[in-house]
Design a protein around this motif. Structure first.
Motif, mmCIF file in Angstrom:
data_model
loop_
_atom_site.group_PDB
_atom_site.id
_atom_site.type_symbol
_atom_site.label_atom_id
_atom_site.label_comp_id
_atom_site.label_asym_id
_atom_site.label_seq_id
_atom_site.Cartn_x
_atom_site.Cartn_y
_atom_site.Cartn_z
ATOM 1 N N ALA A 179 -3.585 -35.352 11.866
ATOM 2 C CA ALA A 179 -4.445 -36.528 11.725
ATOM 3 C C ALA A 179 -5.791 -36.308 12.400
ATOM 4 O O ALA A 179 -6.841 -36.704 11.875
ATOM 5 N N THR A 180 -5.769 -35.660 13.553
ATOM 6 C CA THR A 180 -7.021 -35.366 14.262
ATOM 7 C C THR A 180 -7.873 -34.401 13.465
ATOM 8 O O THR A 180 -9.090 -34.585 13.328
ATOM 9 N N LEU A 181 -7.251 -33.379 12.929
ATOM 10 C CA LEU A 181 -7.992 -32.396 12.142
ATOM 11 C C LEU A 181 -8.573 -33.028 10.884
ATOM 12 O O LEU A 181 -9.686 -32.688 10.467
ATOM 13 N N ARG A 182 -7.842 -33.951 10.275
ATOM 14 C CA ARG A 182 -8.380 -34.668 9.107
ATOM 15 C C ARG A 182 -9.600 -35.489 9.512
ATOM 16 O O ARG A 182 -10.609 -35.517 8.805
ATOM 17 N N GLN A 183 -9.516 -36.161 10.671
ATOM 18 C CA GLN A 183 -10.617 -36.985 11.150
ATOM 19 C C GLN A 183 -11.859 -36.134 11.398
ATOM 20 O O GLN A 183 -12.987 -36.577 11.156
ATOM 21 N N LEU A 184 -11.662 -34.917 11.858
ATOM 22 C CA LEU A 184 -12.771 -34.014 12.157
ATOM 23 C C LEU A 184 -13.166 -33.152 10.960
ATOM 24 O O LEU A 184 -13.993 -32.256 11.089
ATOM 25 N N ARG A 185 -12.556 -33.436 9.813
ATOM 26 C CA ARG A 185 -12.802 -32.667 8.583
ATOM 27 C C ARG A 185 -12.465 -31.187 8.772
ATOM 28 O O ARG A 185 -13.177 -30.296 8.287
ATOM 29 N N LEU A 186 -11.401 -30.945 9.497
ATOM 30 C CA LEU A 186 -10.932 -29.577 9.745
ATOM 31 C C LEU A 186 -9.510 -29.407 9.204
ATOM 32 O O LEU A 186 -8.684 -28.713 9.802
ATOM 33 N N ASP A 187 -9.250 -30.028 8.056
ATOM 34 C CA ASP A 187 -7.927 -29.957 7.461
ATOM 35 C C ASP A 187 -7.437 -28.527 7.286
ATOM 36 O O ASP A 187 -6.235 -28.255 7.380
ATOM 37 N N PHE A 188 -8.397 -27.619 7.038
ATOM 38 C CA PHE A 188 -8.017 -26.234 6.753
ATOM 39 C C PHE A 188 -7.270 -25.593 7.920
ATOM 40 O O PHE A 188 -6.468 -24.674 7.718
ATOM 41 N N VAL A 189 -7.518 -26.070 9.141
ATOM 42 C CA VAL A 189 -6.819 -25.508 10.300
ATOM 43 C C VAL A 189 -5.328 -25.810 10.199
ATOM 44 O O VAL A 189 -4.481 -24.936 10.428
ATOM 45 N N ALA A 190 -4.999 -27.050 9.852
ATOM 46 C CA ALA A 190 -3.592 -27.418 9.680
ATOM 47 C C ALA A 190 -2.973 -26.651 8.516
ATOM 48 O O ALA A 190 -1.808 -26.239 8.571
ATOM 49 N N ARG A 191 -3.772 -26.431 7.464
ATOM 50 C CA ARG A 191 -3.265 -25.694 6.313
ATOM 51 C C ARG A 191 -3.013 -24.230 6.668
ATOM 52 O O ARG A 191 -2.023 -23.632 6.244
ATOM 53 N N PHE A 192 -3.893 -23.658 7.479
ATOM 54 C CA PHE A 192 -3.671 -22.292 7.966
ATOM 55 C C PHE A 192 -2.399 -22.227 8.808
ATOM 56 O O PHE A 192 -1.640 -21.255 8.740
ATOM 57 N N ALA A 193 -2.185 -23.273 9.616
ATOM 58 C CA ALA A 193 -0.961 -23.323 10.424
ATOM 59 C C ALA A 193 0.257 -23.343 9.510
ATOM 60 O O ALA A 193 1.274 -22.690 9.791
ATOM 61 N N GLY A 194 0.169 -24.103 8.404
ATOM 62 C CA GLY A 194 1.265 -24.113 7.436
ATOM 63 C C GLY A 194 1.512 -22.731 6.856
ATOM 64 O O GLY A 194 2.664 -22.314 6.697
ATOM 65 N N GLY A 195 0.429 -22.010 6.550
ATOM 66 C CA GLY A 195 0.578 -20.649 6.053
ATOM 67 C C GLY A 195 1.246 -19.745 7.071
ATOM 68 O O GLY A 195 2.086 -18.897 6.726
ATOM 69 N N GLY A 196 0.887 -19.944 8.346
ATOM 70 C CA GLY A 196 1.525 -19.167 9.404
ATOM 71 C C GLY A 196 3.008 -19.453 9.509
ATOM 72 O O GLY A 196 3.816 -18.556 9.767
ATOM 73 N N ILE A 197 3.381 -20.717 9.284
ATOM 74 C CA ILE A 197 4.795 -21.088 9.318
ATOM 75 C C ILE A 197 5.548 -20.404 8.184
ATOM 76 O O ILE A 197 6.680 -19.934 8.357
ATOM 77 N N VAL A 198 4.917 -20.340 6.999
ATOM 78 C CA VAL A 198 5.551 -19.646 5.867
ATOM 79 C C VAL A 198 5.787 -18.174 6.203
ATOM 80 O O VAL A 198 6.878 -17.629 5.976
ATOM 81 N N ILE A 199 4.774 -17.534 6.768
ATOM 82 C CA ILE A 199 4.896 -16.120 7.127
ATOM 83 C C ILE A 199 6.000 -15.923 8.161
ATOM 84 O O ILE A 199 6.801 -14.981 8.080
ATOM 85 N N ALA A 200 6.044 -16.831 9.145
ATOM 86 C CA ALA A 200 7.102 -16.748 10.158
ATOM 87 C C ALA A 200 8.478 -16.919 9.513
ATOM 88 O O ALA A 200 9.440 -16.243 9.886
ATOM 89 N N GLY A 201 8.565 -17.831 8.547
ATOM 90 C CA GLY A 201 9.831 -18.028 7.853
ATOM 91 C C GLY A 201 10.287 -16.794 7.093
ATOM 92 O O GLY A 201 11.458 -16.428 7.111
ATOM 93 N N ILE A 202 9.330 -16.129 6.451
ATOM 94 C CA ILE A 202 9.656 -14.877 5.749
ATOM 95 C C ILE A 202 10.149 -13.836 6.745
ATOM 96 O O ILE A 202 11.095 -13.091 6.483
ATOM 97 N N GLY A 203 9.484 -13.802 7.906
ATOM 98 C CA GLY A 203 9.917 -12.869 8.944
ATOM 99 C C GLY A 203 11.334 -13.145 9.417
ATOM 100 O O GLY A 203 12.115 -12.222 9.653
ATOM 101 N N LEU A 204 11.691 -14.429 9.515
ATOM 102 C CA LEU A 204 13.042 -14.798 9.915
ATOM 103 C C LEU A 204 14.051 -14.352 8.869
ATOM 104 O O LEU A 204 15.137 -13.872 9.191
ATOM 105 N N VAL A 205 13.697 -14.537 7.596
ATOM 106 C CA VAL A 205 14.605 -14.127 6.513
ATOM 107 C C VAL A 205 14.825 -12.618 6.530
ATOM 108 O O VAL A 205 15.951 -12.122 6.354
ATOM 109 N N LEU A 206 13.736 -11.879 6.772
ATOM 110 C CA LEU A 206 13.817 -10.413 6.766
ATOM 111 C C LEU A 206 14.343 -9.864 8.089
ATOM 112 O O LEU A 206 14.572 -8.663 8.214
ATOM 113 N N GLY A 207 14.491 -10.743 9.072
ATOM 114 C CA GLY A 207 14.970 -10.305 10.383
ATOM 115 C C GLY A 207 13.952 -9.534 11.160
ATOM 116 O O GLY A 207 14.292 -8.703 12.013
ATOM 117 N N VAL A 208 12.665 -9.807 10.883
ATOM 118 C CA VAL A 208 11.583 -9.081 11.575
ATOM 119 C C VAL A 208 11.423 -9.625 12.985
ATOM 120 O O VAL A 208 11.403 -10.845 13.179
#
Length: 202
Positions: A173-202
Motif C-alpha cells: 500500500a505504501t509503495l502504491r501511494q509513492l507510485r513505486l508499485d514496481f518494487v512490490a512486483r519485483f519482490a513478487g518475482g523474487g518470491i517466484v524465483i525462491a519458490g523455484i529454488g525450493l522445488v529444485l532443492g537449491v
C-alpha cells in the motif's frame, strides 16, 4: 499538513515499519526445519522457521495490498480463517496427507500474482488464497498432534501469520501511494524465483 498529506505520511511510516519487521524475521527463515510445537512463543516462531510458509504469507499481503480495496483485508482474512480450519483437520485426522507440493505451489502462484499485479475478482482471489491457507494450516496441524497445549501453539502461529500479512499489505500500500508499485512486483518475482529454488532443492 492536509488530511491527505497525513495519510500519505502515515503510509510512508508504515511502509518503513513493514520493511524493518521484514528484515527482522528474515534471519529466522534462514534456518530450515521447525522448532518445538509447545506454547504460544513456539507457535509464533513456527511460521518463521520455514521459508516456504514465510514467503507465501508475505506474498498474500503484497498481492492484497497491490490489489487494494476490500481485497487488502478480506484476502488475508481468508488465508488466516482457512489456515485455522486446516490446522484442526491436520491435528485430528488419523491419516497424514502430503501437502508440501501445494505449499510450494502457493509460493510460486502467489509470487507470480504479485509480480504481475494480477487483478483477480474478490471471490476468485479469495478462494485461491483460502485453498492455499488450508494446506498451510494442515501442515501446522499435523505437527500439533503430540503437543499438550495445541491451542496456545495455534494462537501463536495465527498471530504471526496475520502480522506477516500485515507487513505485505502495508508495504504494498505504501509503495502504491509513492507510485513505486514496481518494487512490490519485483519482490513478487523474487518470491517466484525462491519458490523455484525450493522445488529444485537449491
Amino acid at each position: 499538513m492536509t488530511l491527505r498529506g497525513k495519510g500519505a505520511g502515515f503510509l510512508h511510516l508504515a511502509g518503513w515499519t513493514a520493511v524493518a519487521l521484514l528484515a527482522a524475521v528474515l534471519p529466522a527463515a534462514a534456518h530450515p526445519g521447525h522448532g518445538p510445537v509447545t506454547g504460544l512463543a513456539a507457535g509464533m516462531r513456527h511460521p518463521l522457521s520455514g521459508i516456504d510458509h514465510l514467503l507465501a504469507m508475505i506474498a498474500v499481503g503484497l498481492w492484497a495490498g497491490l490489489s487494494g480495496g476490500r481485497r487488502g483485508w478480506l484476502w488475508p482474512a481468508a488465508f488466516v480463517s482457512s489456515m485455522i480450519a486446516g490446522s484442526i483437520i491436520g491435528m485430528f485426522q488419523a491419516a497424514t496427507m502430503s501437502v508440501e507440493p501445494i505449499i510450494l505451489a502457493s509460493v510460486m502462484v502467489l509470487g507470480l500474482a504479485t509480480a504481475l499485479s494480477l487483478r483477480a475478482r474478490l471471490v476468485v482471489g479469495g478462494t485461491l488464497i483460502a485453498a492455499f491457507g488450508l494446506a498451510h494450516g494442515y501442515a501446522h496441524g499435523t505437527e500439533m498432534r503430540h503437543t499438550a497445549d495445541g491451542l496456545a501453539f495455534a494462537a501463536g502461529f495465527t498471530i504471526t501469520t496475520a502480522m506477516l500479512h500485515m507487513v505485505g499489505v502495508l508495504a504494498a500500500a505504501t509503495l502504491r501511494q509513492l507510485r513505486l508499485d514496481f518494487v512490490a512486483r519485483f519482490a513478487g518475482g523474487g518470491i517466484v524465483i525462491a519458490g523455484i529454488g525450493l522445488v529444485l532443492g537449491v
